[in-house]
Structures are given as C-alpha cells and as structure tokens.
Design an enzyme around this catalytic site. Structure first.
Site, mmCIF file in Angstrom:
data_model
loop_
_atom_site.group_PDB
_atom_site.id
_atom_site.type_symbol
_atom_site.label_atom_id
_atom_site.label_comp_id
_atom_site.label_asym_id
_atom_site.label_seq_id
_atom_site.Cartn_x
_atom_site.Cartn_y
_atom_site.Cartn_z
ATOM 1 N N ASP A 169 25.229 21.014 27.142
ATOM 2 C CA ASP A 169 26.628 21.117 26.702
ATOM 3 C C ASP A 169 26.712 20.904 25.187
ATOM 4 O O ASP A 169 27.791 21.010 24.595
ATOM 5 C CB ASP A 169 27.558 20.185 27.485
ATOM 6 C CG ASP A 169 27.202 18.721 27.327
ATOM 7 O OD1 ASP A 169 26.175 18.402 26.688
ATOM 8 O OD2 ASP A 169 27.947 17.876 27.869
ATOM 9 N N SER A 170 25.550 20.665 24.555
ATOM 10 C CA SER A 170 25.482 20.655 23.088
ATOM 11 C C SER A 170 25.901 22.015 22.532
ATOM 12 O O SER A 170 26.139 22.140 21.327
ATOM 13 C CB SER A 170 24.065 20.312 22.612
ATOM 14 O OG SER A 170 23.105 21.121 23.260
ATOM 15 N N ASP A 213 23.788 21.919 32.189
ATOM 16 C CA ASP A 213 24.542 20.665 32.111
ATOM 17 C C ASP A 213 25.876 20.752 32.843
ATOM 18 O O ASP A 213 26.623 21.726 32.659
ATOM 19 C CB ASP A 213 24.870 20.366 30.635
ATOM 20 C CG ASP A 213 23.976 19.310 30.030
ATOM 21 O OD1 ASP A 213 23.279 18.589 30.785
ATOM 22 O OD2 ASP A 213 23.977 19.198 28.792
ATOM 23 N N LYS A 249 21.974 19.082 35.295
ATOM 24 C CA LYS A 249 21.789 17.760 34.672
ATOM 25 C C LYS A 249 23.151 17.102 34.544
ATOM 26 O O LYS A 249 24.138 17.781 34.260
ATOM 27 C CB LYS A 249 21.138 17.897 33.294
ATOM 28 C CG LYS A 249 21.040 16.565 32.551
ATOM 29 C CD LYS A 249 20.122 16.645 31.339
ATOM 30 C CE LYS A 249 20.739 17.180 30.075
ATOM 31 N NZ LYS A 249 21.963 16.463 29.598
ATOM 32 N N GLU A 284 25.182 13.337 33.080
ATOM 33 C CA GLU A 284 25.060 12.101 32.302
ATOM 34 C C GLU A 284 25.581 10.905 33.092
ATOM 35 O O GLU A 284 26.610 10.996 33.759
ATOM 36 C CB GLU A 284 25.877 12.223 30.994
ATOM 37 C CG GLU A 284 25.367 13.299 30.062
ATOM 38 C CD GLU A 284 26.170 13.391 28.757
ATOM 39 O OE1 GLU A 284 27.054 12.549 28.509
ATOM 40 O OE2 GLU A 284 25.893 14.333 27.982
ATOM 41 N N GLU A 306 17.938 9.545 26.085
ATOM 42 C CA GLU A 306 18.390 9.959 24.744
ATOM 43 C C GLU A 306 18.637 8.726 23.872
ATOM 44 O O GLU A 306 19.406 7.824 24.247
ATOM 45 C CB GLU A 306 19.670 10.803 24.836
ATOM 46 C CG GLU A 306 20.155 11.237 23.454
ATOM 47 C CD GLU A 306 21.161 12.384 23.457
ATOM 48 O OE1 GLU A 306 21.442 12.952 24.525
ATOM 49 O OE2 GLU A 306 21.659 12.715 22.362
HETATM 50 O O1 KIV Z 1 23.326 18.915 25.708
HETATM 51 C C1 KIV Z 1 22.151 18.759 25.346
HETATM 52 O O2 KIV Z 1 21.614 19.512 24.533
HETATM 53 C C2 KIV Z 1 21.421 17.643 25.912
HETATM 54 C C3 KIV Z 1 20.069 17.332 25.346
HETATM 55 C C4 KIV Z 1 20.193 16.780 23.995
HETATM 56 C C5 KIV Z 1 19.286 16.451 26.235
HETATM 57 O O3 KIV Z 1 21.896 17.001 26.792
#
Ligand code: KIV
Length: 261
Positions: A55-56, A94, A123, A125, A193
């Site tokens: 989600d970056s 994510d 994934k 969090e 992280e």
């Molecule tokens: O969103 C992302 O890019 C991440 C990584 C930094 C692990 O969660």
C-alpha cells in the site's frame, strides 16, 4: 528467458516459503514492491523470490502523504496489473487501511482482493487478538497471510510517527509475543519493519517461519525494499536503510532534457 525457481522449476509456494530460513538456505529471501504491469513483467524475468503490491503505492505512485488514503478498490486495480505481468512469481497484496476493521469487512475485502487480483497471498499490518483471529479464518478458507509488525504505516498516527520499534524491554516482549502470535495464527512469514536489529535477530531465531526485514538490520531471513527507493525513482532521497542501485530520477531527467532541447 523467464526465470523459474531453479530447485522446483516453478514459482515459490507457501510450503517452500514457510520452510525458508536464511541460516539453512545460506541466502536471503528477496522481496521487492511492484505496482505496475511493465515492471512486474521485468521482475518476472529476474531471480526475485517475492513481489509485494504494497500500500506504499499510496506514497510513491499516488502522491499521498500516508498509506491511510489507499482503498481496497485501488489495491485490486494495481494488484491485477502486477499479477498479470508476473505469472511466474509468488505475489502478495496488501490489505489497506480500514479494509479489515471488523471480521465481516476483513473477510469480504480479503476474498475480493484475493479472488479478483489472482495474487497468491495477502499481507496485513498488526497483531492484536482481532487480527490473529482474522488471519486464522483467512488461512482456513485458503488465503495465505503474511504478517507485518514493528512500524506499521497504517497506524502512523496511533504509533506517533515513523521510528524504530523494540528499543526497551516492554516493547521487545510485546513484539516477540506478536511475532509468535502471528506464527501460531497461521502466517507463512512476517515483515519486521524498523525493528531494532538485535530484537529482529532474536525473533528470526525463535520463529520457524521466515522474517522479512525492512530497516531491521541484515539478520532477518529475507529483505524487502520499495522498488522506487532501490532504483531512486523519486525526487527525494530514499530512507537511510536503503542503498539505491541507481538514480533513475536523475537519469530520466537528463534523458528527457536532452530530448526536449
Ligand atoms: O507497503 C509496503 O511497501 C510495505 C513494505 C514496506 C513492507 O508494507
């Protein structure tokens, strides 16, 4: 030529990833983020182990200040494009902020993202009891889950900024318990992280599943980087823990200025 995992002649699967420990494999599991079809097609032809549609993308693709603005529909759109470009890679997407705020929402959004994008895993969090229960439910219905603890950007306001976690004994105990909880809930690997290096090493030793670090030192089983940081695609310098292998921002700028002269 398309790169296939040399041992299996196929992309990695969760059984192989679960069993991966750097100490036994004598190498690091490599994960990079990716957000578009063309880059995914390129990564599909490299020796990369895992692709993450993080989600970056909210920060590096959409220009948001935080990842909080990223929606489930945005994740579906980008994840579909990446999976289409990287059929031979194990791809993880994510779950964005708020998409698993309740069990009902979490199940519905996970099924939507997993089914519509065709990725191999999701994934999420956090490791509160609620998240552990959701992970158990997801793995029971066949959706593999990667955990993510330490600095969790979706909780930037709750955590009070971006900083290294696990610096005192209480935090260390909490993070160790979270990692063990995620493993027990069924995660096939865990992102650490910005976790203090010695703690990341202890968690890595304690777990049977691989840890994947970012800003957590070099002792974790795997490493993940945002591809835009690795290639220095943006105007700003990447975070300190990332050594870029090029400065494509400057290269592209020079090339375009040449062309436009
Ligand atoms: O969103 C992302 O890019 C991440 C990584 C930094 C692990 O969660």
């Amino acid at each position: 030529m398309t790169y296939l995992n040399p041992k299996t002649n196929s992309k990695l699967n969760t059984r192989q990833i679960r069993a991966f420990k750097k100490s036994k494999a004598n190498r690091t599991l490599q994960m990079l983020t990716c957000y578009d079809f063309q880059t995914a097609s390129l990564l599909n032809e490299t020796a990369l182990d895992l692709i993450l549609i993080g989600d970056s993308l909210g920060n590096v693709i959409l220009g948001y200040d935080t990842t909080i603005e990223v929606s489930i529909d945005t994740m579906v759109l980008f994840s579909k494009a990446v999976k289409k470009g990287a059929p031979n890679k194990f791809v993880i997407a994510d779950l964005p902020f708020g998409s698993y705020a309740s069990m009902e929402l979490g199940l519905a959004n996970s099924i939507k993202l997993f089914q519509q994008s065709g990725v191999e895993a999701l994934k999420l969090e956090g490791a509160f009891p609620f998240e552990l229960e959701l992970i158990t439910r997801l793995t029971q219905i066949g959706i593999p889950v990667m955990g993510h603890i330490g600095l969790t950007p979706q909780s930037v306001h709750e955590q009070g900024g971006y900083f290294t976690h696990g610096k005192n004994a209480d935090e260390q105990e909490k993070l160790m318990n979270e990692a063990l909880g995620l493993q027990a809930a069924g995660c096939f690997s865990i992102v650490l992280e910005c976790v203090e290096e010695s703690l990341a090493n202890k968690i890595t030793e304690k777990l049977s599943i691989p840890t994947i670090g970012i800003g957590a030192g070099s002792g974790t089983d795997g490493q993940v980087l945002v591809i835009n940081d690795l290639l220095h695609l943006g105007k700003n310098d990447p975070p300190k823990f990332c050594t870029s292998i090029a400065n494509l921002y400057e290269t592209k700028k020079q090339l375009l200025n040449e062309y436009l002269k």
